[in-house]
Structure formats: structure tokens, C-alpha cells
Design an enzyme around this catalytic site. Structure first.
Site, short mmCIF file in Angstrom:
data_model
loop_
_atom_site.label_atom_id
_atom_site.label_comp_id
_atom_site.label_asym_id
_atom_site.label_seq_id
_atom_site.Cartn_x
_atom_site.Cartn_y
_atom_site.Cartn_z
CG PHE A 177 -1.07 1.14 2.09
CD1 PHE A 177 -2.28 1.81 2.12
CD2 PHE A 177 -0.04 1.60 2.90
CE1 PHE A 177 -2.47 2.92 2.92
CE2 PHE A 177 -0.22 2.71 3.71
CZ PHE A 177 -1.44 3.37 3.71
CE LYS A 237 7.05 -4.19 9.97
NZ LYS A 237 5.70 -4.04 10.54
CG ASN A 283 7.28 0.93 11.53
OD1 ASN A 283 7.78 1.60 12.42
ND2 ASN A 283 6.10 1.20 11.00
CG ASP A 290 4.48 -1.37 12.67
OD1 ASP A 290 3.84 -0.81 11.76
OD2 ASP A 290 5.34 -2.25 12.46
N GLY A 308 1.92 -15.08 16.42
CA GLY A 308 3.16 -14.73 15.73
C GLY A 308 4.13 -14.02 16.66
N GLY A 368 7.08 -12.22 15.22
CA GLY A 368 7.97 -11.40 14.40
C GLY A 368 8.00 -9.95 14.86
N GLY A 369 8.58 -9.09 14.01
CA GLY A 369 8.75 -7.69 14.35
C GLY A 369 7.44 -6.97 14.66
N GLY A 425 -5.96 -4.49 9.03
CA GLY A 425 -4.88 -3.60 9.43
C GLY A 425 -4.77 -2.29 8.67
#
Length: 241
Positions: free
Chosen positions: A15, A64, A85, A101, A124, A126-127, A226
Site C-alpha cells: 500500500f 523489521k 519500521n 507500528d 506470531g 515477528g517484528g 490492518g
């Protein structure tokens, strides 16, 4: 002309390029936004060295965390979260890492929270999950990480039974499962234990309704993708740049 961009892997769907390009045009700013799709983080140095006009970057999956070792300094929130980010390229070409974020997520989820004591499951590790955890902590919401390969203070998907889902009314998908074009993928949780008291929040925005959201909604849960979070974190990145 100043240059900005998105650092990631397999990011044609993103996006950010359209969002910022339209913003530059609307505000009549002489700048370009470009995707820097690299196969591994070792190529990051070349991105910086070969693009002298570069002034700022957004960072997405899967870099990230790994990008942090290439930066000169971190904002205190990015350091606390352990993920970046947004990168600002200073006048002296040094690199400062930020995390927007968490501000985007906090602002997006707040209107969906009713009065009450909440607990959350973060799918999850992750970052993006680290920014979500940081946000939840600031909002006073206890959380539990869920992982396919759980480490310390984490649980596996097999752990998710009816009792656990009754205790944790917010479920946040921070994994890429379900992102276009793999739209049938979804986290393997027992959706049949969800109720109208649950909120299923997916950090994915493409597609707008993910399989995770669809399965949660079938059982009465409120859902959100999101996109709003992404817009809010992008505006914060704009302020930083």
C-alpha cells in the site's frame, strides 16, 4: 528530487508506494516513493549507498528486526520494542530507526475496546508482534504470545483450548498468513470457541477481509483488518521524515 521508499521482500502488493506518491502529489512535494524489494538484508547497504537522494524508508516483513544492526541509532520506543519500521536518513547520512507500528495499532484498536479488563493472544512472534505487545502493555492489557515454535513465555497453537479463548477476548494476527495472493491461508486456531465477546484483529490489509477475519466473524466475533493501523503509522512516519 528527494527519494523515499519501502524496504521488504515480495512487496509488489504494498500500500505504501501508492499512499505516499499520492501524498507527495497532493502537497506538491518534489519527491518519489519507490519499493526496494531485496532478497536478504545484506543488500540494505547497497540500497543506501546507491541512492544518495534517499531521505527515509518504511520497513516491512521480514526485515523489521534484522535491519536494526545496520542503523546508527534507535529511537527509545524502537529500542524498547526491538523492531524498526521507519528509518530517517539524516543530513550526515547516518540512519535513525523508529517504530510507528505501535502508535498506529494503539490508535486503531482503542475505539474497538469497551470498558473492562481484557487479555489478548498475539499470533506470531515477528517484528510486528513486538510493536503490538508494546502497545497492549501501554494500554494495560495482558497478553500471551502464540507460536508454531514457542520459546520462553510463549505457547503453541495446540495450547489454545476453550478455556484459554474464554480468558483471552482479543486475538491479534501478526503473521503474514492470509496475505494476497495466499488468501485461503489462516492461523490454525479453534475458531468455534470464539463468541460475540471476541475481537479478531488482523494486521493484514490485503485482502480487506482475510480468512482469519471471515472464520472469526462466522462465530460472532467483531473483526478488523490492518488498514487503519497502516494509515496511522504512515502518518507518523511522515511526521518523522
Amino acid at each position: 528530487m528527494k527519494l523515499y521508499g519501502l524496504l521488504g521482500k515480495n512487496i509488489d502488493y504494498s500500500f505504501s508506494r501508492i499512499y505516499f506518491s499520492e501524498k507527495f502529489q497532493k502537497k506538491q512535494i518534489n519527491a518519489e516513493y519507490r519499493n526496494f524489494d531485496i532478497p536478504e538484508i545484506g543488500h540494505f547497504k547497497a540500497v543506501i549507498q546507491e541512492n544518495e537522494a534517499l531521505r527515509g524508508l518504511n520497513v516491512t516483513i521480514p526485515y523489521k528486526q534484522s535491519v536494526m544492526e545496520y542503523l546508527d541509532r534507535l529511537d527509545e520506543n524502537a529500542e524498547a520494542i526491538g523492531a524498526v519500521n521507519t528509518i530517517k536518513i539524516e543530513e550526515d547520512r547516518s540512519l535513525t530507526g523508529y517504530n510507528t507500528d505501535y502508535t498506529g495499532f494503539s490508535a486503531a484498536i482503542k475505539p474497538m475496546l469497551k470498558n473492562g479488563n481484557y487479555r489478548a493472544l498475539i499470533l506470531g512472534t515477528g517484528g510486528a508482534s513486538k510493536a503490538v505487545a508494546f502497545s497492549l502493555k501501554k494500554l494495560g492489557i495482558k497478553y500471551l504470545y502464540v507460536s508454531r515454535n514457542p520459546g520462553t513465555d510463549q505457547v503453541s497453537y495446540k495450547y489454545l483450548d476453550e478455556e484459554t479463548l474464554q480468558k483471552n477476548k482479543i486475538i491479534i494476527n501478526t503473521t503474514p498468513l492470509g496475505t494476497f495472493p495466499n488468501t485461503e491461508d489462516h492461523p490454525e486456531i479453534p475458531y468455534h470457541f470464539l463468541t460475540q465477546d471476541h475481537l479478531a484483529f488482523d494486521l493484514i490489509y490485503n485482502p480487506s477481509t482475510t480468512k482469519f477475519m471471515e472464520l472469526a466473524a462466522k462465530n460472532g466475533a467483531a473483526t478488523s483488518n490492518g488498514l487503519r493501523m497502516l494509515e496511522l503509522q504512515a502518518e507518523k512516519a511522515w511526521e518523522i521524515w
